[in-house]
Motif scaffolding. Sequence first.
Motif, PDB file in Angstrom:
ATOM      1  N   GLN A  87       0.803  -1.098  -0.037  1.00 47.82           N
ATOM      2  CA  GLN A  87       0.784   0.020   0.233  1.00 47.82           C
ATOM      3  C   GLN A  87       0.473   1.417  -0.014  1.00 47.82           C
ATOM      4  N   GLN A  88       1.625   1.658   0.809  1.00 48.27           N
ATOM      5  CA  GLN A  88       3.010   2.194   0.505  1.00 48.27           C
ATOM      6  C   GLN A  88       3.442   2.500  -0.415  1.00 48.27           C
ATOM      7  N   LEU A  89       3.897   1.672  -1.163  1.00 43.58           N
ATOM      8  CA  LEU A  89       4.040   1.340  -2.635  1.00 43.58           C
ATOM      9  C   LEU A  89       3.345   1.926  -3.685  1.00 43.58           C
ATOM     10  N   GLN A  90       2.088   1.539  -2.966  1.00 39.13           N
ATOM     11  CA  GLN A  90       1.062   2.142  -4.172  1.00 39.13           C
ATOM     12  C   GLN A  90       0.667   3.621  -4.124  1.00 39.13           C
ATOM     13  N   SER A  91       1.059   4.208  -2.927  1.00 42.51           N
ATOM     14  CA  SER A  91       0.677   5.695  -2.673  1.00 42.51           C
ATOM     15  C   SER A  91       1.957   5.883  -3.030  1.00 42.51           C
ATOM     16  N   LEU A  92       3.218   5.867  -3.386  1.00 41.74           N
ATOM     17  CA  LEU A  92       4.045   6.671  -3.987  1.00 41.74           C
ATOM     18  C   LEU A  92       4.437   6.850  -5.166  1.00 41.74           C
ATOM     19  N   LEU A  93       3.796   5.619  -5.621  1.00 34.26           N
ATOM     20  CA  LEU A  93       3.497   5.636  -7.481  1.00 34.26           C
ATOM     21  C   LEU A  93       2.206   6.410  -7.573  1.00 34.26           C
ATOM     22  N   ASP A  94       1.556   6.653  -7.016  1.00 33.38           N
ATOM     23  CA  ASP A  94      -0.034   7.383  -7.453  1.00 33.38           C
ATOM     24  C   ASP A  94       0.832   9.232  -6.781  1.00 33.38           C
ATOM     25  N   ASP A  95       1.708   9.124  -5.963  1.00 36.41           N
ATOM     26  CA  ASP A  95       2.123  10.401  -5.793  1.00 36.41           C
ATOM     27  C   ASP A  95       2.932  11.498  -6.297  1.00 36.41           C
ATOM     28  N   ALA A  96       4.010   9.811  -7.118  1.00 35.99           N
ATOM     29  CA  ALA A  96       4.577   9.864  -8.661  1.00 35.99           C
ATOM     30  C   ALA A  96       3.308  11.122  -9.417  1.00 35.99           C
ATOM     31  N   ILE A  97       2.643   9.745  -9.994  1.00 37.37           N
ATOM     32  CA  ILE A  97       1.725  10.193 -10.801  1.00 37.37           C
ATOM     33  C   ILE A  97       1.497  11.971 -11.257  1.00 37.37           C
ATOM     34  N   VAL A  98       1.166  12.321  -9.418  1.00 41.47           N
ATOM     35  CA  VAL A  98       0.794  13.431  -9.150  1.00 41.47           C
ATOM     36  C   VAL A  98       2.029  14.572  -9.675  1.00 41.47           C
ATOM     37  N   ALA A  99       2.592  13.927  -8.791  1.00 42.98           N
ATOM     38  CA  ALA A  99       4.177  15.203  -9.448  1.00 42.98           C
ATOM     39  C   ALA A  99       4.378  15.408 -10.908  1.00 42.98           C
ATOM     40  N   VAL A 100       4.709  14.392 -11.760  1.00 43.52           N
ATOM     41  CA  VAL A 100       4.924  14.511 -12.940  1.00 43.52           C
ATOM     42  C   VAL A 100       3.517  15.336 -13.748  1.00 43.52           C
ATOM     43  N   ARG A 101       2.824  15.549 -13.429  1.00 41.12           N
ATOM     44  CA  ARG A 101       1.665  15.884 -13.877  1.00 41.12           C
ATOM     45  C   ARG A 101       1.695  17.695 -13.320  1.00 41.12           C
ATOM     46  N   ALA A 102       2.249  17.638 -12.228  1.00 41.27           N
ATOM     47  CA  ALA A 102       1.590  19.205 -12.019  1.00 41.27           C
ATOM     48  C   ALA A 102       3.437  20.039 -12.190  1.00 41.27           C
ATOM     49  N   SER A 103       4.937  18.666 -13.243  1.00 40.10           N
ATOM     50  CA  SER A 103       6.085  19.652 -14.195  1.00 40.10           C
ATOM     51  C   SER A 103       6.590  19.320 -12.334  1.00 40.10           C
ATOM     52  N   ASN A 104       6.612  18.803 -11.507  1.00 38.74           N
ATOM     53  CA  ASN A 104       7.759  19.025 -10.363  1.00 38.74           C
ATOM     54  C   ASN A 104       8.027  17.757 -10.396  1.00 38.74           C
TER      55      ASN A 104
END
Length: 100
Positions: A33-50
């Motif tokens: 679940q922690q891995l899944q959360s990190l992957l989800d957050d990485a997608i958000v960061a990429v979309r935000a150009s961070n």
Amino acid sequence: MRRLLAALAISASTFTPALAQGTPPQEVVAQQQQLQSLLDDAIVAVRASNEAQACSLRGQALTILNNNIQAFEAVFPANDWSDLQTSLQGSVARCTAKGI
């Protein structure tokens, strides 16, 4: 960048628990679940150009995956953990090459 975003989106959406028979150990489920959360957050960061945040999150995800891959393969055998590992390794290597 679009290919990376697509790969992360596919990874995050497909690496949901596909449980083996029986009740999985809670610590393995918590790490997944922690891995899944990190992957989800990485997608958000990429979309935000961070890019820096996305690189950090992918690095953390790779650490969790590397530390738990055998347990994940045993508990969630339907997922292709080695493919995710290879993808994250490449992503982290690109971040390192950019000095991020």
